[in-house]
Design an enzyme around this catalytic site. Structure first.
Site, mmCIF file in Angstrom:
data_model
loop_
_atom_site.group_PDB
_atom_site.id
_atom_site.type_symbol
_atom_site.label_atom_id
_atom_site.label_comp_id
_atom_site.label_asym_id
_atom_site.label_seq_id
_atom_site.Cartn_x
_atom_site.Cartn_y
_atom_site.Cartn_z
ATOM 1 N N HIS A 18 0.841 -1.210 0.000
ATOM 2 C CA HIS A 18 0.000 0.000 0.000
ATOM 3 C C HIS A 18 0.873 1.255 0.000
ATOM 4 C CE1 HIS A 18 -3.153 -2.623 2.194
ATOM 5 N NE2 HIS A 18 -3.745 -2.268 1.069
ATOM 6 N N LYS A 42 -16.502 -7.000 5.427
ATOM 7 C CA LYS A 42 -15.241 -7.762 5.314
ATOM 8 C C LYS A 42 -14.749 -8.264 6.671
ATOM 9 C CE LYS A 42 -12.765 -6.655 1.096
ATOM 10 N NZ LYS A 42 -11.480 -6.183 0.563
ATOM 11 N N ARG A 91 -1.711 -5.745 -8.658
ATOM 12 C CA ARG A 91 -0.593 -6.633 -8.345
ATOM 13 C C ARG A 91 -0.363 -7.646 -9.445
ATOM 14 N NH1 ARG A 91 -3.150 -7.590 -2.598
ATOM 15 N NH2 ARG A 91 -4.884 -6.974 -3.914
ATOM 16 N N SER A 129 -2.900 -7.788 2.575
ATOM 17 C CA SER A 129 -3.182 -7.715 4.018
ATOM 18 C C SER A 129 -3.574 -9.100 4.538
ATOM 19 C CB SER A 129 -4.326 -6.721 4.284
ATOM 20 O OG SER A 129 -3.967 -5.435 3.857
#
Ligand code: ADP
Length: 162
Positions: A18, A42, A91, A129
Site C-alpha cells: 500500500h 469484510k 498486483r 493484508s
C-alpha cells in the site's frame, strides 16, 4: 488548483505494498487522501480507528497526505472532496477483472473521475493484508512486509490469542 487523488481501501492493516502505491501516487498528484473504508462486511481484524492510527504512524514523515475514514459510495465521497482520480494498485492479472469492473462502474456513475492503476515494486506484488495476517497468526515474521507500527500491532493481537 491542487491535483488531488484518493487511494481507497480497507487497509486491514496497511502493508509496504500500500505504501509503495501511495508514494508512487505522490509523484503524479499534488495531494493524496488515503481513504479508509469502514467495510464491516469484510469483518476487519482491526477497528476503523486502529487502521487509521496505523496508517498515520506509518506515513508520519510523508507530506501532502490526508488520512480519513469514508463510509459512502466511493464516487460521491471523491466528488465531495473534489478529487480528480481514484488510485488503485494492480498486483497481478488476478486483480484485473474485479478492478476493471469497478473502474467502469465508477466511470458510469461519475464520468468526471478517472481511475488510475499503479503497479507496485515487484517485491510487493505478492503481498496482501490477508497474507500478512495469515503469517502473523502463525507466528511468522512480517518485518519486511509491513511498517514497524503494524508489525507491533499484529504481535499484540496474536500474542493475546495464543
Ligand atoms: P480493498 O478492500 O478495497 O481491496 P485493500 O486494502 O485490500 O482494500 O486494497 C486497497 C488498494 O491497495 C487496492 O487497490 C489494492 O489493489 C491495493 N494493494 C493492496 N496490496 C497491494 C500490494 N501489495 N501492492 C500494490 N497494491 C496493493
Amino acid at each position: 488548483m491542487k491535483r488531488l487523488a484518493i487511494c481507497p481501501g480497507t487497509f486491514d492493516p496497511i502493508t509496504n505494498g500500500h505504501i509503495d502505491i501511495v508514494l508512487r501516487s505522490l509523484r503524479i498528484f499534488d495531494e493524496i487522501i488515503v481513504a479508509v473504508a469502514k467495510n464491516p462486511r469484510k469483518r476487519p481484524l482491526f477497528s476503523l480507528e486502529k487502521r487509521i492510527e496505523l496508517i498515520k504512524e506509518s506515513l508520519k514523515d510523508t507530506d501532502n497526505i490526508i488520512i480519513e475514514p469514508f463510509d459512502s459510495l466511493l464516487v460521491d465521497y471523491v466528488s465531495s472532496r473534489k478529487g480528480i482520480a481514484i488510485v488503485r494498485g494492480l498486483r497481478a492479472v488476478s486483480d484485473f477483472e474485479y478492478e476493471l469492473q469497478m473502474a467502469l462502474l465508477n466511470r458510469k456513475l461519475a464520468p468526471h473521475i478517472e481511475t488510475v492503476f499503479m503497479m507496485p515494486s515487484e517485491e510487493y506484488s505478492f503481498l496482501s493484508s490477508t497474507m500478512v495476517k495469515e503469517i502473523a497468526a502463525y507466528g511468522g515474521s512480517v518485518q519486511e512486509l509491513v511498517p514497524p507500527p503494524v508489525e507491533k500491532a499484529l504481535k499484540e493481537v496474536f500474542q493475546k490469542e495464543s
